[in-house]
Design a protein around this motif. Structure first.
Motif, PDB file in Angstrom:
ATOM      1  N   LEU A 197      38.378  29.660  31.460  1.00  0.00           N
ATOM      2  CA  LEU A 197      37.814  31.157  31.811  1.00  0.00           C
ATOM      3  C   LEU A 197      39.794  31.461  31.804  1.00  0.00           C
ATOM      4  CD1 LEU A 197      35.433  32.524  31.765  1.00  0.00           C
ATOM      5  CD2 LEU A 197      35.968  33.071  34.820  1.00  0.00           C
ATOM      6  N   PRO A 198      39.724  33.107  31.420  1.00  0.00           N
ATOM      7  CA  PRO A 198      40.618  33.659  31.554  1.00  0.00           C
ATOM      8  C   PRO A 198      41.390  33.577  32.585  1.00  0.00           C
ATOM      9  CG  PRO A 198      39.968  34.267  29.116  1.00  0.00           C
ATOM     10  CD  PRO A 198      39.338  33.039  30.121  1.00  0.00           C
ATOM     11  N   PHE A 199      42.260  32.960  33.088  1.00  0.00           N
ATOM     12  CA  PHE A 199      42.892  33.094  34.479  1.00  0.00           C
ATOM     13  C   PHE A 199      42.882  33.940  35.518  1.00  0.00           C
ATOM     14  CE2 PHE A 199      45.834  33.353  37.778  1.00  0.00           C
ATOM     15  CZ  PHE A 199      45.551  32.268  39.314  1.00  0.00           C
ATOM     16  N   GLN A 200      42.672  35.152  34.251  1.00  0.00           N
ATOM     17  CA  GLN A 200      42.696  36.898  35.230  1.00  0.00           C
ATOM     18  C   GLN A 200      41.351  37.093  35.831  1.00  0.00           C
ATOM     19  OE1 GLN A 200      44.234  36.145  32.481  1.00  0.00           O
ATOM     20  NE2 GLN A 200      45.937  36.573  32.153  1.00  0.00           N
ATOM     21  N   TYR A 201      40.380  36.200  34.449  1.00  0.00           N
ATOM     22  CA  TYR A 201      39.164  36.922  34.643  1.00  0.00           C
ATOM     23  C   TYR A 201      38.346  36.384  36.634  1.00  0.00           C
ATOM     24  CZ  TYR A 201      37.444  38.452  30.109  1.00  0.00           C
ATOM     25  OH  TYR A 201      36.875  38.540  28.996  1.00  0.00           O
ATOM     26  N   LEU A 202      39.455  35.136  37.054  1.00  0.00           N
ATOM     27  CA  LEU A 202      38.980  34.696  37.789  1.00  0.00           C
ATOM     28  C   LEU A 202      39.637  36.389  39.313  1.00  0.00           C
ATOM     29  CD1 LEU A 202      40.273  31.271  38.621  1.00  0.00           C
ATOM     30  CD2 LEU A 202      38.329  31.938  37.859  1.00  0.00           C
ATOM     31  N   HIS A 203      40.496  36.689  38.892  1.00  0.00           N
ATOM     32  CA  HIS A 203      40.717  37.921  40.000  1.00  0.00           C
ATOM     33  C   HIS A 203      39.284  38.671  39.701  1.00  0.00           C
ATOM     34  CE1 HIS A 203      44.832  38.050  41.542  1.00  0.00           C
ATOM     35  NE2 HIS A 203      44.897  36.800  40.275  1.00  0.00           N
ATOM     36  N   ARG A 204      38.683  39.389  38.549  1.00  0.00           N
ATOM     37  CA  ARG A 204      38.171  40.578  38.719  1.00  0.00           C
ATOM     38  C   ARG A 204      36.882  39.605  39.285  1.00  0.00           C
ATOM     39  NH1 ARG A 204      39.549  41.564  32.245  1.00  0.00           N
ATOM     40  NH2 ARG A 204      42.050  41.471  32.582  1.00  0.00           N
ATOM     41  N   ILE A 205      36.000  38.977  38.962  1.00  0.00           N
ATOM     42  CA  ILE A 205      35.112  38.680  39.641  1.00  0.00           C
ATOM     43  C   ILE A 205      34.567  38.258  41.091  1.00  0.00           C
ATOM     44  CG2 ILE A 205      33.993  37.227  37.264  1.00  0.00           C
ATOM     45  CD1 ILE A 205      34.090  34.522  38.853  1.00  0.00           C
ATOM     46  N   ALA A 206      36.159  38.853  41.290  1.00  0.00           N
ATOM     47  CA  ALA A 206      35.830  37.849  42.281  1.00  0.00           C
ATOM     48  C   ALA A 206      34.823  39.171  43.418  1.00  0.00           C
ATOM     49  CB  ALA A 206      37.083  38.156  43.208  1.00  0.00           C
ATOM     50  N   LEU A 207      34.826  40.036  43.481  1.00  0.00           N
ATOM     51  CA  LEU A 207      34.615  41.059  44.202  1.00  0.00           C
ATOM     52  C   LEU A 207      32.515  41.746  44.497  1.00  0.00           C
ATOM     53  CD1 LEU A 207      35.229  42.809  46.646  1.00  0.00           C
ATOM     54  CD2 LEU A 207      36.741  44.425  45.424  1.00  0.00           C
ATOM     55  N   LEU A 234      36.876  33.802  46.693  1.00  0.00           N
ATOM     56  CA  LEU A 234      37.449  34.465  45.816  1.00  0.00           C
ATOM     57  C   LEU A 234      38.031  35.877  46.537  1.00  0.00           C
ATOM     58  CD1 LEU A 234      35.539  33.255  42.476  1.00  0.00           C
ATOM     59  CD2 LEU A 234      38.284  32.884  43.478  1.00  0.00           C
ATOM     60  N   THR A 235      36.551  36.047  46.796  1.00  0.00           N
ATOM     61  CA  THR A 235      36.733  37.365  47.292  1.00  0.00           C
ATOM     62  C   THR A 235      38.091  37.821  48.379  1.00  0.00           C
ATOM     63  OG1 THR A 235      34.795  38.175  47.519  1.00  0.00           O
ATOM     64  CG2 THR A 235      35.610  39.263  48.360  1.00  0.00           C
ATOM     65  N   LEU A 236      38.352  37.090  49.386  1.00  0.00           N
ATOM     66  CA  LEU A 236      39.452  37.548  50.842  1.00  0.00           C
ATOM     67  C   LEU A 236      40.946  36.448  49.662  1.00  0.00           C
ATOM     68  CD1 LEU A 236      37.911  35.010  53.249  1.00  0.00           C
ATOM     69  CD2 LEU A 236      37.265  37.322  52.756  1.00  0.00           C
ATOM     70  N   ALA A 237      40.549  35.854  49.072  1.00  0.00           N
ATOM     71  CA  ALA A 237      42.032  35.565  48.212  1.00  0.00           C
ATOM     72  C   ALA A 237      42.596  36.608  47.044  1.00  0.00           C
ATOM     73  CB  ALA A 237      41.608  34.343  47.179  1.00  0.00           C
ATOM     74  N   TRP A 238      41.438  37.256  46.812  1.00  0.00           N
ATOM     75  CA  TRP A 238      41.452  38.620  46.271  1.00  0.00           C
ATOM     76  C   TRP A 238      42.215  39.830  47.056  1.00  0.00           C
ATOM     77  CZ3 TRP A 238      39.637  43.643  47.028  1.00  0.00           C
ATOM     78  CH2 TRP A 238      39.641  44.061  45.685  1.00  0.00           C
ATOM     79  N   TYR A 239      41.679  39.777  48.113  1.00  0.00           N
ATOM     80  CA  TYR A 239      42.090  41.008  49.084  1.00  0.00           C
ATOM     81  C   TYR A 239      42.965  40.597  49.518  1.00  0.00           C
ATOM     82  CZ  TYR A 239      41.752  43.727  53.014  1.00  0.00           C
ATOM     83  OH  TYR A 239      42.642  44.839  54.390  1.00  0.00           O
ATOM     84  N   PHE A 240      43.669  39.866  50.035  1.00  0.00           N
ATOM     85  CA  PHE A 240      45.111  39.215  50.778  1.00  0.00           C
ATOM     86  C   PHE A 240      46.011  39.270  49.303  1.00  0.00           C
ATOM     87  CE2 PHE A 240      42.663  36.693  53.808  1.00  0.00           C
ATOM     88  CZ  PHE A 240      42.970  38.082  55.107  1.00  0.00           C
ATOM     89  N   ASP A 241      46.014  38.971  48.312  1.00  0.00           N
ATOM     90  CA  ASP A 241      46.992  38.870  46.943  1.00  0.00           C
ATOM     91  C   ASP A 241      47.145  40.155  47.127  1.00  0.00           C
ATOM     92  OD1 ASP A 241      48.109  36.805  44.473  1.00  0.00           O
ATOM     93  OD2 ASP A 241      46.833  39.260  43.843  1.00  0.00           O
TER      94      ASP A 241
END
Lengths: 365, 625
Positions: free
Chosen positions: A64-74, A120-127
C-alpha cells in the motif's frame, strides 16, 4: 514477464529476512498443530488456508502507498468503534462472551480490528500535533484508547483488551508521555491494588488464587495450569519427539491447538525447540525495533514500535500463562496458535512494519 | 487531512528522547524474557525428573467421585429421601462424537432406549465434560444388565456402571416440602461460582432444587472426591494410585410428622390447596402440604420437554407451592388478630357492645357495607363477633381504629413479609397501608379501603404459611417463632447431630386478659353455635379455631374453560386453629381453593390432622431426639 520481474513484484516491498523468520515460525506452527490435533488433516488444511490468507493480506498492506496508512487510520478507528457498539447489542454470544458480529456477508470480531486501528489512530494523532504537543494531547489520546478497551472488557475479552491497551500505551509512551505522569499512574495503580481485590468477582479472585495453588481445584480452574506444567516439564531438554507427547496425545491437555499450543510444543520439542522459537521471535522483534529506530516520521516510528512491542506482549502473556506465572487469559501464541483472526491481525501489523521499512527513504523530507 | 509541516529542531530532540525510552524498554524486555527463561528452565531442567514421573511413567487421570447425598428423615425417623444404587450404561467421554448415535442404536436393539432417553442423551452431549461419562440408560434391571454383559464385547466403549439415584418413598406427598434433585443448569453453575462452590460440582452434576433439597443443598451435597488412576498409552485404566475420598452429605431430620401429611392429603382428596401446621412452642413445622403435588422422579434424570410442558400448562398448576407462593385474601381468619388490635389499642373493652342492623355505613355516606347475615347479629360484643364472624363489628372496628393500627398489628403477627421458613421462594403477601397504595397505584387511601381490610377482603393478601405462623403466635400468646422444618443436621462421619434452635421472630407484648378473651371466643367457634361446630363435634380434646371464606375475584393464570369455570369462581375456604386449647401443641392454617365455606370445607381437614397428632398412638420409630 520474466521470472525475475515476478520475484521483484512479489518481494520488492517485503523485508525478506523478517519474511523468512515468519515462514519459519509458521513451519513450526504447522508441525505442532498437526500433532496437537492428533493428525487431523482437516484442521491442518484449514490452518494452511488461514496462513495463506494472512500472508496475502500482509503483502497487500506492505504494498500500500505509505500515505494511505495515514488516511485509513481515523476512519478505521471509528468504524471499529461502531462495530464494537453494535456487537454489544446484536453480537453473537458464545462461551459467555459477546464478541462476534454477524454482518450478513461476513462474521467478524471487531475487537481484533482495534489491534490495528488503535495504534494507527494514536500515531496519526501525535504526528499531526507533533510540534505543539501538550499534556492535553496526551489526555485526549488516553481517552481515545480507553473507550475501545472498555468496550472490549465489557464483552468480556480480557486477553484482547490487554493487547489493545498495550498497543495504545506504547504509542503514548514513545510519543513522549511526561515521565511524572507515567510515574503518577504507576503509583496510583499500586495504591489501588488492595482495593481492586475487594471489587473482584469471586471467580476472578479464584483465577489469581489458582495461580498460587493450582492443586486447590485440580479438575476446575487449576486443571489447565497443572496439565501444561506437566507437559512442559516432562518435555525436558530434547522433548519427547514429534507426535509423541503423551500429555497432548492422551487428551490431558485442553486447548492444545489454540491457547495452550506452547505446552504441546514444549513437551514434544523440549527446551531446544523453545530456544529455536525464541530465536525466531527474537529476530522478528529485533528487526521491528530496528525498523522503528530508522523510521523517518513520527507516525511511522510510533506505529512500528507499537506493532513490535505488542507482538512481544502477545508472546510474553501467552507463554507466561502456559508456564503458570500469569493468570489464564485468552491470548494465543503469535503465529503458532490455530485461529484465523489472530493470524490476520498479526500479519497485518507485520505488513505495516515492512511498509515502513521500505518507505523510510521515500518519505524523508 | 495533511499533517502540518514539521520543524527539524523539534524532531531531533524528540529522537533523543525516543532513543532513551527505547533503551529503557529494551532493559525491560530483557528482564521479562529472563523471567520466562528462568521459569521454563525450572520446569524443563530442574523439575524434569518430577514432571517426567508424573507424565511418562504414571499417566495419571483424575476421576471424580460423586459424594452420597444426605438422607432426609421425618421426626419419627421415617425415611423421606434416600439414595439407591442402580446399573447404568455409560459411554466414556469421546473427543469426536462421530459414531455416537450408531452405538446407541446398536444398544437399543438389545435394551429399550426410549425417546425420552435419547432426548436426555442429547442434552448431556451438549454439556459433557472431559471427565464425566455419558449415561445412555439409567436404572437397568438385573435382566437388562445381564443381556448387556452377554453382548458387551460388541461395544468396547460402553461399560456397565452403577450410580446413586434419589428416591422419595412418599412421592407427591412430599414434593413441595422436599423439592427434587435435578441437573445443574448454566445459571446454577454461575451461582455456584459466585458462592465459591463451583469446584464441588461437575458440569453434568445434579443438585437440589426447591424445597428442603434446594435450601439445604450445601449440607446435603457433601464434598466431591477424586481418584487418581493410572492409564496406559491407550488411555485404559490400570490401577488407582491415590484416592481423595468424597465426603458424603449430611442427613437432615425434619420436624415434619409424615402421618400428619398423609392425614391431610387424605382429607384434601382431589381438591387444591395448602396446609401448614406448626408447633406453637418453638415454630417447628409439623406438616407442610401443597396440593396438587408433582412426581419428583420426573426430574431426577433430567425432565423431558413433554413432561415439563404438561406440568407447566396444567390449569391446576402443580408446580406452584401454594403454601408459600400462593397469596390469598385472609377473609374472616384475620378477625381474631384485628379483634386483638381493637382491645390492645383501647378502642374496645371486654364489656363494649354495639347493635348490628346487618350493615355498616361510614358517617356522611349512604353506602352500606353489608354483613353476611342479612338482618344482623343483634347486640354484639367482641366474643360474639368472633364466634359468629360478625362483619359489621369489624367494619366499625376498622373505622374506629384506622388503617395504621390494623397495619401495625398485621405486621406484628408477621403478615406482609416472608416468614423466613427454610424453603426458598416465599412470597411476602401484603399488609396494606396508605403509603403502599400511593406507591403502587399512585392513589389516595380511602376510608372504604380500611373497612374492607377490616374483614380481610381488602388489599390484604396472606400465604398459608404466614397464616399458620400468626395462628401459632396467637396460640403461644407471647412469641411468634420463625417456622423451621429442619431440626437436626447429622454429620455422616461422626454421627454427631447438630440441633437447630428455635428462632423468635417477634415478642407479641400483649395483655394476658385480651389474649384470653380471643382464646375463649375461638374455642366457642368450635362449639355448638360457632361456625366450625360441625367439624369439632366429638373431638376428645378442645380446640380453638376461626373459619374464613375468601372471595375469588380474578382468574389469574388459569385458562378459560367452560366446564370448570363455575367451580373455579367459588370462594376459597380457610380455617385456622390450634389444639389442645389449654396447652396448644399444634397450630395450623388450611386453605382449600374454591372449596366454598371454611367451616364445612377446611375445618374437617384440620380436625383429621389434630386427631392424628393428638390421639395416643403406637410409636413408629424412636423419636430422634
Amino acid at each position: 514477464m520474466t521470472l525475475g520481474s515476478i520475484r521483484s513484484i512479489l518481494l520488492k516491498k517485503m523485508t525478506v529476512s523478517m519474511l523468512v523468520a515468519i515462514l519459519a515460525v509458521f513451519g513450526i506452527s504447522v508441525l505442532v498443530l498437526f500433532s496437537a490435533s492428533q493428525g487431523s488433516w482437516e484442521k491442518l488444511s484449514t490452518h494452511l488456508v488461514n496462513i495463506l490468507v494472512a500472508i496475502v493480506l500482509m503483502w497487500c498492506i506492505a504494498n500500500l502507498p505509505f500515505q494511505y496508512l495515514h488516511r485509513i487510520a481515523l476512519p478505521l478507528y471509528f468504524v471499529g468503534l461502531l462495530l464494537l457498539v453494535l456487537t454489544m447489542f446484536i453480537g453473537d454470544a458464545s462461551k459467555g462472551a459477546q464478541r462476534w458480529l454477524d454482518l450478513g456477508f461476513v462474521r467478524l470480531q471487531p475487537s481484533e480490528l482495534m489491534k490495528i486501528a488503535v495504534p494507527l489512530t494514536l500515531a496519526w494523532y501525535f504526528d499531526r500535533y507533533e510540534k505543539v504537543l501538550s499534556l492535553s494531547n496526551f489526555i485526549l489520546a488516553m481517552v481515545l484508547l480507553v473507550i475501545p478497551v472498555a468496550l472490549i472488557l465489557e464483552q468480556p475479552d480480557l486477553g484482547t483488551a490487554i493487547l489493545v491497551l498495550a498497543s495504545g500505551f506504547f504509542i503514548i509512551f514513545f510519543a513522549g508521555l511526561p515521565l511524572r505522569v507515567l510515574l503518577a499512574f504507576v503509583v496510583l495503580f499500586l495504591l489501588a491494588l488492595p482495593f481492586a481485590w475487594e471489587f473482584l468477582h469471586e471467580y476472578q479472585r479464584l483465577r489469581v488464587l489458582t495461580l498460587l495453588n493450582p492443586y486447590a481445584d485440580p479438575l476446575g480452574s487449576g486443571y489447565h495450569t497443572i496439565q501444561s506444567a506437566i507437559a512442559l516439564g516432562s518435555g525436558g531438554f530434547f522433548g519427547k519427539g514429534w507426535m509423541n507427547g503423551t500429555q497432548s496425545q492422551l487428551n490431558f491437555l485442553p486447548e492444545g491447538s489454540t491457547d495452550f499450543i506452547f505446552a504441546v510444543f514444549g513437551e514434544e520439542f523440549g527446551l531446544l525447540g523453545i530456544l529455536v522459537l525464541g530465536v525466531l521471535y527474537g529476530f522478528i522483534i529485533y528487526k521491528g525495533l530496528f525498523i522503528a529506530s530508522l523510521a523517518s516520521t513520527l507516525f511511522a516510528r510510533l506505529v512500528a514500535i507499537s506493532v513490535t512491542l505488542t507482538f512481544f506482549i502477545y508472546a510474553f502473556v501467552n507463554i507466561g500463562m502456559v508456564t503458570g506465572i500469569l493468570p489464564v487469559v485468552g491470548v494465543p501464541l503469535p503465529l503458532v496458535s490455530y485461529g484465523g483472526t489472530s493470524a490476520v491481525t498479526l500479519l497485518l501489523g507485520l505488513g505495516i512494519l515492512m511498509n515502513i521499512d521500505k518507505n523510510r527513504r521515500l518519505v524523508q523530507t | 487531512m495533511r499533517p502540518p509541516n514539521r520543524s527539524t529542531r523539534h524532531r531531533s530532540s524528540g529522537i533523543i528522547d525516543f532513543k532513551k525510552r527505547l533503551g529503557a524498554t529494551l532493559v525491560a524486555l530483557v528482564i521479562l524474557v529472563g523471567i520466562l527463561a528462568a521459569r521454563i528452565i525450572y520446569l524443563q531442567i530442574i523439575r524434569f525428573e518430577h514432571y517426567s514421573v508424573m507424565s511418562n511413567d504414571n499417566r495419571i487421570k483424575v476421576v471424580p467421585r460423586i459424594p452420597g447425598r444426605g438422607m432426609i428423615f421425618d421426626r419419627n425417623g421415617v425415611v423421606l429421601a434416600e439414595n439407591y444404587s442402580a446399573y447404568t450404561l455409560e459411554l466414556e467421554p469421546l473427543e469426536e462424537e462421530a459414531d455416537f448415535w450408531g452405538v446407541v442404536d446398536g444398544i437399543s436393539n438389545l435394551i429399550e432406549i426410549t425417546n425420552d432417553d435419547r432426548e436426555r442423551i442429547q442434552e448431556t452431549l451438549a454439556r459433557r465434560s472431559r471427565f464425566a461419562n455419558i449415561v445412555i440408560r439409567g436404572e437397568l434391571s438385573d435382566e437388562e444388565a445381564a443381556i448387556f454383559l452377554a453382548n458387551a464385547y460388541t461395544f468396547p466403549k460402553v461399560k456397565l456402571g452403577a450410580r446413586l439415584y434419589r428416591r422419595y418413598p412418599f412421592g407427591e406427598l412430599t414434593s413441595h416440602l422436599l423439592g427434587y434433585v435435578g441437573r445443574v443448569t448454566d445459571q446454577d453453575l454461575e451461582d455456584l461460582e459466585r458462592q465459591g462452590q463451583r469446584s464441588n460440582y461437575l458440569r453434568t452434576d445434579r443438585k437440589g432444587k426447591l424445597g428442603i433439597e434446594g435450601y439445604y443443598e450445601s449440607a446435603l451435597r457433601g464434598k466431591l472426591g477424586y481418584d487418581y488412576v493410572e492409564v496406559n498409552s491407550k488411555g485404559k485404566t490400570i490401577r488407582t494410585i491415590e484416592s481423595d475420598l468424597p465426603t458424603n452429605g449430611k442427613n437432615l431430620y425434619l420436624s415434619i410428622d409424615i402421618r400428619l401429611q398423609q392425614a391431610a392429603e387424605e382429607a384434601f382428596g382431589d381438591r387444591r390447596g395448602a396446609l401448614v401446621a406448626l408447633d406453637p412452642n418453638d415454630g417447628s413445622v409439623l406438616a407442610f402440604l401443597s396440593k396438587p403435588g408433582f412426581d419428583p422422579v420426573l426430574f431426577s434424570l433430567g425432565i423431558t420437554r413433554d413432561n415439563w410442558k404438561a406440568l407447566q400448562s396444567s390449569p391446576d398448576r402443580p408446580l406452584v407451592n401454594r403454601a408459600i407462593a400462593g397469596t390469598y385474601p385472609p377473609g374472616s381468619t384475620i378477625k381474631p388478630f384485628f379483634a386483638l388490635a381493637g382491645l390492645e389499642s383501647g378502642a374496645r373493652t371486654a364489656s363494649w357492645t354495639m347493635s348490628d342492623p346487618g350493615y355498616f355505613t361510614i358517617k356522611g355516606s349512604k353506602h352500606r357495607f353489608r354483613d353476611w347475615k342479612k338482618n344482623g347479629h343483634g347486640v354484639v360484643d367482641t366474643h360474639k363477633a368472633i364466634v359468629e364472624s360478625c362483619d359489621t363489628y369489624f367494619y366499625k372496628l376498622a373505622n374506629d381504629v384506622g388503617i395504621d393500627v390494623l397495619h401495625e398489628y398485621s405486621r406484628r403477627f408477621g403478615f406482609g413479609s416472608p416468614t423466613g421458613l427454610d424453603i426458598l421462594g416465599e412470597y411476602a403477601g401484603l399488609a396494606p397501608n396508605p403509603q403502599w397504595k400511593q406507591k403502587r397505584f399512585g392513589q389516595k387511601w380511602f376510608l372504604g379501603d380500611t373497612i374492607s381490610v377490616g374483614i380481610g377482603q381488602g388489599y390484604n393478601l396472606v400465604t398459608p404459611t404466614q397464616l399458620a405462623v400468626a395462628t401459632a403466635g396467637l396460640a403461644n400468646g407471647a412469641n411468634v417463632f420463625v417456622p423451621r422444618i429442619v431440626q437436626g443436621i447429622q454429620d455422616n462421619r461422626d454421627q454427631e447431630l447438630e440441633l437447630t434452635t428455635p428462632l423468635p421472630m417477634f415478642s407479641l407484648k400483649l395483655h394476658a386478659e385480651n389474649v384470653e378473651l380471643i382464646h375463649h371466643a375461638m374455642i366457642d367457634v368450635t362449639r355448638p353455635g360457632g361456625t366450625a361446630a360441625a367439624a369439632a363435634a366429638g373431638a376428645k380434646y378442645t380446640f380453638a379455631g376461626k373459619t374464613g371464606t375468601a372471595q375469588v375475584f380474578s382468574l389469574k393464570g388459569a385458562e378459560y374453560n367452560e366446564a370448570q369455570i363455575d367451580e373455579r369462581l367459588r370462594d376459597h375456604a380457610l380455617f385456622i386453629a390450634y389444639a389442645p386449647a389449654e396447652h396448644p401443641k399444634i397450630a395450623l392454617a388450611v386453605l382449600v381453593e374454591n372449596g366454598g365455606h371454611g367451616g364445612s370445607a377446611a375445618a374437617p381437614i384440620a380436625r383429621k390432622v389434630f386427631d392424628t397428632y393428638l390421639t395416643p398412638r403406637v410409636p413408629i420409630g424412636e423419636d430422634f431426639r
